[in-house]
Motif scaffolding. Structure first.
Motif, mmCIF file in Angstrom:
data_model
loop_
_atom_site.group_PDB
_atom_site.id
_atom_site.type_symbol
_atom_site.label_atom_id
_atom_site.label_comp_id
_atom_site.label_asym_id
_atom_site.label_seq_id
_atom_site.Cartn_x
_atom_site.Cartn_y
_atom_site.Cartn_z
ATOM 1 N N PHE A 1 0.827 -1.209 0.000
ATOM 2 C CA PHE A 1 0.000 0.000 0.000
ATOM 3 C C PHE A 1 0.865 1.263 0.000
ATOM 4 C CE2 PHE A 1 -3.780 -2.301 2.150
ATOM 5 C CZ PHE A 1 -4.349 -2.552 0.909
ATOM 6 N N TYR A 2 2.034 1.191 0.668
ATOM 7 C CA TYR A 2 2.927 2.348 0.773
ATOM 8 C C TYR A 2 4.345 1.898 0.386
ATOM 9 C CZ TYR A 2 -1.012 4.093 3.491
ATOM 10 O OH TYR A 2 -2.275 4.478 3.903
ATOM 11 N N PRO A 3 4.570 1.634 -0.893
ATOM 12 C CA PRO A 3 5.830 1.012 -1.336
ATOM 13 C C PRO A 3 7.084 1.843 -1.101
ATOM 14 C CG PRO A 3 4.540 1.785 -3.219
ATOM 15 C CD PRO A 3 3.663 1.902 -2.021
ATOM 16 N N ASP A 4 6.955 3.158 -1.002
ATOM 17 C CA ASP A 4 8.123 4.019 -0.838
ATOM 18 C C ASP A 4 8.348 4.454 0.607
ATOM 19 O OD1 ASP A 4 8.661 3.997 -3.613
ATOM 20 O OD2 ASP A 4 7.146 5.553 -3.930
ATOM 21 N N ASP A 5 7.561 3.889 1.525
ATOM 22 C CA ASP A 5 7.627 4.309 2.929
ATOM 23 C C ASP A 5 8.059 3.157 3.834
ATOM 24 O OD1 ASP A 5 6.698 6.902 2.362
ATOM 25 O OD2 ASP A 5 4.617 6.215 2.427
ATOM 26 N N THR A 6 8.872 3.491 4.815
ATOM 27 C CA THR A 6 9.184 2.530 5.867
ATOM 28 C C THR A 6 8.002 2.470 6.835
ATOM 29 O OG1 THR A 6 10.188 4.198 7.311
ATOM 30 C CG2 THR A 6 11.629 3.105 5.709
ATOM 31 N N LEU B 1 4.412 -17.294 17.518
ATOM 32 C CA LEU B 1 4.237 -16.302 16.458
ATOM 33 C C LEU B 1 5.183 -15.121 16.660
ATOM 34 C CD1 LEU B 1 1.492 -17.903 16.179
ATOM 35 C CD2 LEU B 1 0.496 -15.735 15.458
ATOM 36 N N ASN B 2 5.326 -14.716 17.900
ATOM 37 C CA ASN B 2 6.093 -13.504 18.206
ATOM 38 C C ASN B 2 7.594 -13.704 18.129
ATOM 39 O OD1 ASN B 2 4.164 -11.437 18.687
ATOM 40 N ND2 ASN B 2 3.575 -12.444 20.588
ATOM 41 N N PHE B 3 8.064 -14.851 18.596
ATOM 42 C CA PHE B 3 9.502 -15.108 18.618
ATOM 43 C C PHE B 3 9.794 -16.429 17.931
ATOM 44 C CE2 PHE B 3 13.288 -17.047 20.506
ATOM 45 C CZ PHE B 3 14.214 -16.054 20.272
ATOM 46 N N PRO B 4 10.536 -16.399 16.822
ATOM 47 C CA PRO B 4 11.208 -15.226 16.237
ATOM 48 C C PRO B 4 10.474 -14.602 15.051
ATOM 49 C CG PRO B 4 12.114 -17.211 15.285
ATOM 50 C CD PRO B 4 11.014 -17.656 16.214
ATOM 51 N N PHE B 5 9.347 -15.211 14.625
ATOM 52 C CA PHE B 5 8.755 -14.839 13.338
ATOM 53 C C PHE B 5 8.166 -13.424 13.329
ATOM 54 C CE2 PHE B 5 8.446 -19.479 13.855
ATOM 55 C CZ PHE B 5 9.254 -19.867 12.800
ATOM 56 N N GLY B 6 7.477 -13.036 14.395
ATOM 57 C CA GLY B 6 6.885 -11.705 14.428
ATOM 58 C C GLY B 6 7.911 -10.591 14.437
ATOM 59 N N GLU B 7 9.122 -10.898 14.883
ATOM 60 C CA GLU B 7 10.175 -9.882 14.931
ATOM 61 C C GLU B 7 10.614 -9.425 13.541
ATOM 62 O OE1 GLU B 7 12.363 -10.851 19.172
ATOM 63 O OE2 GLU B 7 13.101 -11.854 17.362
ATOM 64 N N THR B 8 10.200 -10.169 12.515
ATOM 65 C CA THR B 8 10.529 -9.761 11.147
ATOM 66 C C THR B 8 9.800 -8.484 10.732
ATOM 67 O OG1 THR B 8 8.821 -11.259 10.296
ATOM 68 C CG2 THR B 8 11.081 -12.097 10.359
ATOM 69 N N ILE B 9 8.967 -7.941 11.603
ATOM 70 C CA ILE B 9 8.316 -6.665 11.301
ATOM 71 C C ILE B 9 9.354 -5.568 11.073
ATOM 72 C CG2 ILE B 9 8.104 -5.909 13.705
ATOM 73 C CD1 ILE B 9 5.348 -4.749 12.957
ATOM 74 N N VAL B 10 10.557 -5.741 11.630
ATOM 75 C CA VAL B 10 11.605 -4.727 11.448
ATOM 76 C C VAL B 10 11.983 -4.578 9.971
ATOM 77 C CG1 VAL B 10 13.617 -6.253 11.686
ATOM 78 C CG2 VAL B 10 13.770 -3.887 12.458
ATOM 79 N N PHE B 11 11.717 -5.607 9.157
ATOM 80 C CA PHE B 11 12.075 -5.523 7.736
ATOM 81 C C PHE B 11 11.163 -4.564 6.978
ATOM 82 C CE2 PHE B 11 14.341 -9.313 8.909
ATOM 83 C CZ PHE B 11 15.518 -9.192 8.183
ATOM 84 N N MET B 12 10.071 -4.136 7.600
ATOM 85 C CA MET B 12 9.261 -3.088 6.991
ATOM 86 C C MET B 12 10.028 -1.766 6.938
ATOM 87 S SD MET B 12 5.421 -3.800 8.466
ATOM 88 C CE MET B 12 4.721 -2.484 7.467
ATOM 89 N N MET B 13 11.111 -1.685 7.702
ATOM 90 C CA MET B 13 11.975 -0.507 7.649
ATOM 91 C C MET B 13 12.911 -0.571 6.449
ATOM 92 S SD MET B 13 10.968 1.223 10.249
ATOM 93 C CE MET B 13 12.221 2.496 10.272
ATOM 94 N N PHE C 1 17.876 -4.892 14.059
ATOM 95 C CA PHE C 1 17.137 -4.078 15.021
ATOM 96 C C PHE C 1 17.767 -2.698 15.195
ATOM 97 C CE2 PHE C 1 15.214 -8.000 17.089
ATOM 98 C CZ PHE C 1 13.919 -7.658 16.744
ATOM 99 N N LEU C 2 19.088 -2.660 15.300
ATOM 100 C CA LEU C 2 19.784 -1.383 15.488
ATOM 101 C C LEU C 2 19.567 -0.452 14.300
ATOM 102 C CD1 LEU C 2 21.726 0.592 16.810
ATOM 103 C CD2 LEU C 2 23.638 -0.812 16.026
ATOM 104 N N PHE C 3 19.711 -0.981 13.092
ATOM 105 C CA PHE C 3 19.538 -0.127 11.924
ATOM 106 C C PHE C 3 18.072 0.277 11.741
ATOM 107 C CE2 PHE C 3 19.972 1.273 7.514
ATOM 108 C CZ PHE C 3 21.187 1.932 7.588
ATOM 109 N N GLY C 4 17.146 -0.632 12.101
ATOM 110 C CA GLY C 4 15.727 -0.289 12.047
ATOM 111 C C GLY C 4 15.392 0.852 12.985
ATOM 112 N N ALA C 5 15.941 0.797 14.205
ATOM 113 C CA ALA C 5 15.711 1.869 15.173
ATOM 114 C C ALA C 5 16.355 3.169 14.708
ATOM 115 C CB ALA C 5 16.266 1.463 16.538
ATOM 116 N N GLY D 1 14.259 4.694 12.070
ATOM 117 C CA GLY D 1 13.047 5.252 12.673
ATOM 118 C C GLY D 1 13.297 6.618 13.275
ATOM 119 N N ILE D 2 14.399 6.758 13.997
ATOM 120 C CA ILE D 2 14.747 8.049 14.607
ATOM 121 C C ILE D 2 15.067 9.083 13.528
ATOM 122 C CG2 ILE D 2 16.489 9.230 16.008
ATOM 123 C CD1 ILE D 2 16.671 6.669 17.683
ATOM 124 N N ALA D 3 15.786 8.659 12.481
ATOM 125 C CA ALA D 3 16.125 9.584 11.394
ATOM 126 C C ALA D 3 14.873 10.098 10.692
ATOM 127 C CB ALA D 3 17.047 8.880 10.391
#
Length: 365
Positions: free
Chosen positions: A60-65, A190-202, A286-290, A293-295
């Motif tokens: 839906f938002y291909p150019d957005d993290t 579901l949450n560990f470890p598979f749900g943690e892949t949400i960081v790849f949306m970044m 995780f570090l680069f995702g965070a 996010g801050i940037a």
């Protein structure tokens, strides 16, 4: 930052390594004992469903993290607390991964080395890689992933030689029925470890080609889940359900039982190699995702200074988050995973997808 690009195969390598990460070293499904492999399979199926949600949001938002699309979905002011929660989630999860690596090394080969020295040394390596940007990090995945898989396959081959290896340790299957397994699997598996892949949306907006994001994501989760399932079966066959359910580093314990001709042993160095590689994938992601996010939140043009600052925070968090590894595990699986993970990795993405779908539908009229 937006000029940096990553390839589909690089994304696949990092995602699979990320799913395996610390999960392949730690025993999953300890409470269900010999049914741990079923526990992991259920988590894999749920993880594939979650990945479908994550990739559809990105479609839906291909150019957005993730951080960039949240304000567009729920509004600028409502989005701030959610974004801050995700940044905290990524930062704290990176700290947890570093703590797990530090405790493993402290209990094996670096018994006399202070925990802070191990974690600081590792974080210096991760920060050095990430300060070059997203491309060097994903290129590192191409180098590290084949070594990781080779070490895993070698360990499995060696486990087959253990005298006590018996597939009957997996029986009786579902002795207490499917209900206890499902109860433990939702939401933990579901949450560990598979749900943690949400960081790849970044990272999805940085792909060269976004056409196959959903396919890559689902296949990566499936492949990682299959490897975790096979790994659980191999460990269970060697240790048995009772030892498996009470062991913190089950793969390490099983590997230490390998001995060839009463001469070759101590293959646990392979497990340590895998743990270092796995935490590199996980803590780096995780570090680069965070940092991203801050940037995005503060409209910064680069992430180098943010990465350095976050690295310092992650080192401190990893050291003060728990007094012992047992306390660390209890905090994770009794509080962080069932509550924080469930909210940020399952509930919020589903709500975001529903709202985004309604917005897209009504915008057509």
């Amino acid at each position: 930052m937006n000029k940096e690009k990553i390839g589909n195969i690089q994304l696949f390598y990092i995602m699979v390594g990320y799913v395996l990460g610390t999960a392949i070293i730690l025993g999953l499904g300890l409470e269900v004992k010999q049914d741990a492999w079923i526990f992991i399979l259920i988590g894999t199926l749920g993880g594939m469903l979650l990945m479908t949600i994550y990739t559809q949001l990105s479609a839906f938002y291909p150019d957005d993290t993730l951080v960039q699309m949240i304000p567009k979905i729920i509004g600028k002011y409502l989005s701030y607390p959610i974004i801050l929660l995700y940044i905290f989630h990524f930062t704290y999860s990176a700290a947890r991964a570093c703590r797990e690596l530090g405790d493993l090394l402290a209990s094996t080969i670096l018994t006399e080395t202070p925990l802070i020295v191990t974690i600081v040394s590792f974080m210096v390596l991760v920060i050095y890689c990430l300060r070059g940007g997203i491309e060097p990090f994903f290129r590192m995945g191409e180098v590290v992933f084949p070594v990781y898989i080779f070490a895993l396959m070698l360990i499995w081959t060696l486990l087959l030689s253990v005298e006590g290896n018996d597939v009957k340790n997996l029986t009786p299957v579902l002795a207490n029925g499917i209900k206890p397994v499902l109860k433990e699997a939702f939401p933990t598996a579901l949450n560990f470890p598979f749900g943690e892949t949400i960081v790849f949306m970044m990272f999805f907006p940085f792909l060269n080609s976004k056409k196959n994001i959903k396919k890559i994501g689902i296949v990566a989760v499936l492949f990682g889940g299959i490897l975790l399932t096979v790994n659980s079966i191999m460990i269970m066959s060697v240790l048995g359900p009772e030892i498996y359910s009470q062991n913190i580093f089950s793969l390490l314990t099983a590997t230490r039982m390998v001995t060839i001709a009463d001469f070759l042993e101590r293959f646990d160095v392979l497990v340590i190699l895998m743990m270092v590689a796995g935490v590199f994938f996980k803590a780096g992601g995780f570090l680069f995702g965070a940092a991203l996010g801050i940037a995005h939140l503060f409209n910064l043009k680069q992430t180098r200074s943010v990465t350095l600052g976050l690295g310092t925070i992650i080192i401190s968090l990893s050291l003060i988050s728990a007094n012992s590894y047992v306390e660390h595990i209890n905090i994770g699986f009794l509080f962080f995973v069932p509550y924080v993970h469930t909210f940020l990795q399952i509930i919020v993405p589903i709500l975001l997808l529903c709202i985004a779908f309604i917005r897209k539908k009504f915008s057509l009229f």
